[in-house]
Scaffold this motif. Structure first.
Motif, PDB file in Angstrom:
ATOM      1  N   PRO A  79       9.224 -27.333   5.868  1.00  0.00           N
ATOM      2  CA  PRO A  79      10.711 -27.267   5.755  1.00  0.00           C
ATOM      3  C   PRO A  79      11.353 -25.683   5.853  1.00  0.00           C
ATOM      4  O   PRO A  79      12.294 -25.596   6.352  1.00  0.00           O
ATOM      5  N   GLU A  80      10.552 -24.669   5.782  1.00  0.00           N
ATOM      6  CA  GLU A  80      11.025 -23.303   6.016  1.00  0.00           C
ATOM      7  C   GLU A  80      10.672 -22.670   7.033  1.00  0.00           C
ATOM      8  O   GLU A  80      10.914 -21.401   7.472  1.00  0.00           O
ATOM      9  N   HIS A  81       9.922 -23.393   7.966  1.00  0.00           N
ATOM     10  CA  HIS A  81       9.622 -22.781   9.172  1.00  0.00           C
ATOM     11  C   HIS A  81      10.970 -22.398  10.180  1.00  0.00           C
ATOM     12  O   HIS A  81      11.788 -23.237  10.239  1.00  0.00           O
ATOM     13  N   GLN A  82      10.686 -21.338  10.896  1.00  0.00           N
ATOM     14  CA  GLN A  82      12.131 -20.947  11.443  1.00  0.00           C
ATOM     15  C   GLN A  82      12.036 -21.295  13.050  1.00  0.00           C
ATOM     16  O   GLN A  82      13.020 -21.508  13.592  1.00  0.00           O
ATOM     17  N   ARG A  83      11.018 -21.060  13.645  1.00  0.00           N
ATOM     18  CA  ARG A  83      10.903 -21.435  15.040  1.00  0.00           C
ATOM     19  C   ARG A  83       9.824 -22.456  15.391  1.00  0.00           C
ATOM     20  O   ARG A  83       8.707 -22.270  15.231  1.00  0.00           O
ATOM     21  N   VAL A 128      -1.129 -22.400   5.987  1.00  0.00           N
ATOM     22  CA  VAL A 128      -1.555 -21.285   7.016  1.00  0.00           C
ATOM     23  C   VAL A 128      -0.335 -20.798   7.666  1.00  0.00           C
ATOM     24  O   VAL A 128       0.178 -19.595   7.801  1.00  0.00           O
ATOM     25  N   MET A 129       0.443 -21.760   8.252  1.00  0.00           N
ATOM     26  CA  MET A 129       1.490 -21.433   9.286  1.00  0.00           C
ATOM     27  C   MET A 129       2.994 -20.842   8.294  1.00  0.00           C
ATOM     28  O   MET A 129       3.744 -20.114   8.718  1.00  0.00           O
ATOM     29  N   SER A 130       2.767 -21.282   6.974  1.00  0.00           N
ATOM     30  CA  SER A 130       3.992 -20.784   6.028  1.00  0.00           C
ATOM     31  C   SER A 130       4.144 -19.094   5.822  1.00  0.00           C
ATOM     32  O   SER A 130       5.209 -18.904   5.719  1.00  0.00           O
ATOM     33  N   ALA A 131       2.956 -18.625   6.206  1.00  0.00           N
ATOM     34  CA  ALA A 131       3.021 -16.975   6.151  1.00  0.00           C
ATOM     35  C   ALA A 131       3.490 -16.419   7.469  1.00  0.00           C
ATOM     36  O   ALA A 131       3.633 -15.317   7.664  1.00  0.00           O
ATOM     37  N   HIS A 132       3.627 -17.243   8.327  1.00  0.00           N
ATOM     38  CA  HIS A 132       4.200 -16.935   9.755  1.00  0.00           C
ATOM     39  C   HIS A 132       5.444 -17.644  10.170  1.00  0.00           C
ATOM     40  O   HIS A 132       5.300 -18.211  11.155  1.00  0.00           O
TER      41      HIS A 132
END
Length: 452
Positions: free
Chosen positions: A286-290, A257-261
């Motif tokens: 691994p791709e989350h920015q914040r 779910v978080m991968s889209a945000h």
């Protein structure tokens, strides 16, 4: 000069607010409150209306209200507007004024299972630290890096760590650098008391995300993100008050779910870490920015050990470091050395592990007793039990008081207060002997029957 127009739904005295800068506006409101022209619960003008009334930019009005919220003068209630803060005491963790009652709602650790700090205090004495030196002690930094690195989406060599005065301080700073007044933040519901307080003081609009036996729910998080939340605060293990810990399956679904945000700040408060009987599962991919992972030492090294380690992305780390300069808000190097000494001592680590096992065993035993007596209860992780009731928890709490017990109802932990009373109690029972535990169960069962 004509008086300013009265705003719909706003007290007459609120129309006397003046000022051209955020500081002037905040001082004006504070003065009206101090002189009694504005009373607790009085509504203030909406930001846009106040800006028009004073002829200032909307951002100026926002900044003024944010200053007032952080100082506790006003509270933001989302769509219900901004009101002068009531002076009623906000529920807090710890011992209550129980008088002659036995308090089983504290949420406190067992002091006998906290490592002795005497040897660590002696070892902490050393050379004086001067202004301009690194804010994190070298030895503590090396230990903290090993502690945090396996559980964050960052290269171990480039991992950015900061220290704060406990987990609550870390979460407050993280939200303050990411949010503005009236921004939305997703919080678990039921929620940790300090998180509720932080949202109120910061002027943030809290969006509740339900919690079940596997932690934060997927549909709840998805709904919160659809409402535009800019930050998510999640407890991966020993969620307070429910004791829920994220399962591997649930964490994977939340990561999806978080991968889209990727630019929504995700704060994971893993406060129970060393004491937990459950594995850590992250909702950050691994791709989350914040992102930020917060771990405190207070639950196992003692509440007076106000130190938490935060690992976060590079941008967030830079923002936090700017506010942690020597001599102002850094964490004392003496405290850092004591922490390092405790957390690298085999005897202390053995006691901490013993403490975690003790809390889990006592909670499981008490839950089994309740279940046998017709109150099905599952022991989660953490220091307390979340006990479901077939009747109002308030009614049960009143009857427990007559029997000599002070208990804590689930009403305190709700993000949104409703007329429907909670049907949960949070009980801290790990320090009860077998006889006292049996008495508490019997009294609780009787109180439930009476209330029903």
């Amino acid at each position: 000069m004509s008086a300013p127009p009265r705003l719909r739904g706003v007290t007459t005295d609120a129309a006397a607010i003046s000022g051209g800068t955020a500081a002037e506006i905040a001082d004006s409101v504070r003065g009206l409150v101090e002189r009694g022209h504005l009373s607790p619960g009085d509504a203030l003008p909406p930001v846009r209306a106040l800006a028009e009334q004073l002829g200032v930019n909307r951002n100026t009005a926002v900044a003024a209200y944010r200053v007032l919220a952080r100082s506790g003068v006003v509270v933001s209630q989302g769509r219900a507007g901004t009101r002068v803060a009531r002076r009623s005491r906000v529920p807090q963790e710890g011992f209550a004024d129980a008088g002659s009652l036995r308090d089983v709602g504290t949420g406190n650790p067992d002091p006998h299972l906290i490592p002795d700090l005497g040897p660590a205090l002696a070892a902490a004495a050393g050379r004086h630290v001067l202004y301009g030196e690194p804010t994190i002690d070298r030895d503590l930094l090396a230990w903290a890096r090993e502690w945090m690195a396996p559980d964050v989406p960052a290269d171990a060599e480039q991992l950015r760590l900061t220290l704060t005065s406990g987990a609550v301080d870390a979460v407050e700073r993280l939200l303050a650098q990411a949010l503005q007044r009236d921004d939305t933040v997703a919080l678990e519901d039921p929620c940790f008391l300090a998180s509720i307080h932080l949202a109120q003081l910061g002027g943030y609009r809290a969006v509740p995300v339900p919690v079940d036996a596997e932690g934060m729910t997927v549909d709840g998080l998805r709904d919160a993100l659809a409402q535009g939340v800019r930050a998510v605060v999640c407890t991966p293990r020993a969620q307070n008050p429910t004791g829920a810990s994220l399962s591997a399956r649930r964490a994977a679904a939340l990561r999806e779910v978080m991968s889209a945000h990727p630019y929504v700040l995700v704060v994971q408060d893993d406060y129970y870490s060393y004491l937990s009987r459950q594995p850590f599962h992250s909702i950050v991919g691994p791709e989350h920015q914040r992102w930020a992972l917060v771990r405190s030492v207070s639950k196992f090294a003692g509440p007076d050990m106000c130190l938490a380690v935060t690992a976060c992305d590079a941008d967030t780390a830079s923002r936090l470091e700017m506010r942690l300069s020597p001599g102002t808000t850094w964490v004392s190097h003496l405290l850092q050395r004591i922490t390092h000494s405790v957390m690298t001592d085999e005897a202390a680590l053995g006691l901490i592990d013993q403490a975690g096992a003790h809390y889990a065993k006592r909670n499981a035993g008490f839950a089994a007793l309740l279940t046998e007596q017709g109150l099905p209860t599952v022991a989660g992780d953490g220091m307390s039990l979340w006990v479901g009731l077939p009747v109002s928890a308030r009614a049960v709490a009143e009857r427990m008081t007559r029997r000599g017990w002070l208990v804590r109802t689930g009403d305190d932990f709700r993000l949104e207060q409703t007329e429907e009373p909670s049907r949960h109690l949070r009980l801290t029972v790990h320090d009860l002997g077998d006889e006292d535990a049996a008495t508490l169960v019997a009294d609780l069962v009787e109180a439930v029957h009476e209330a029903g």
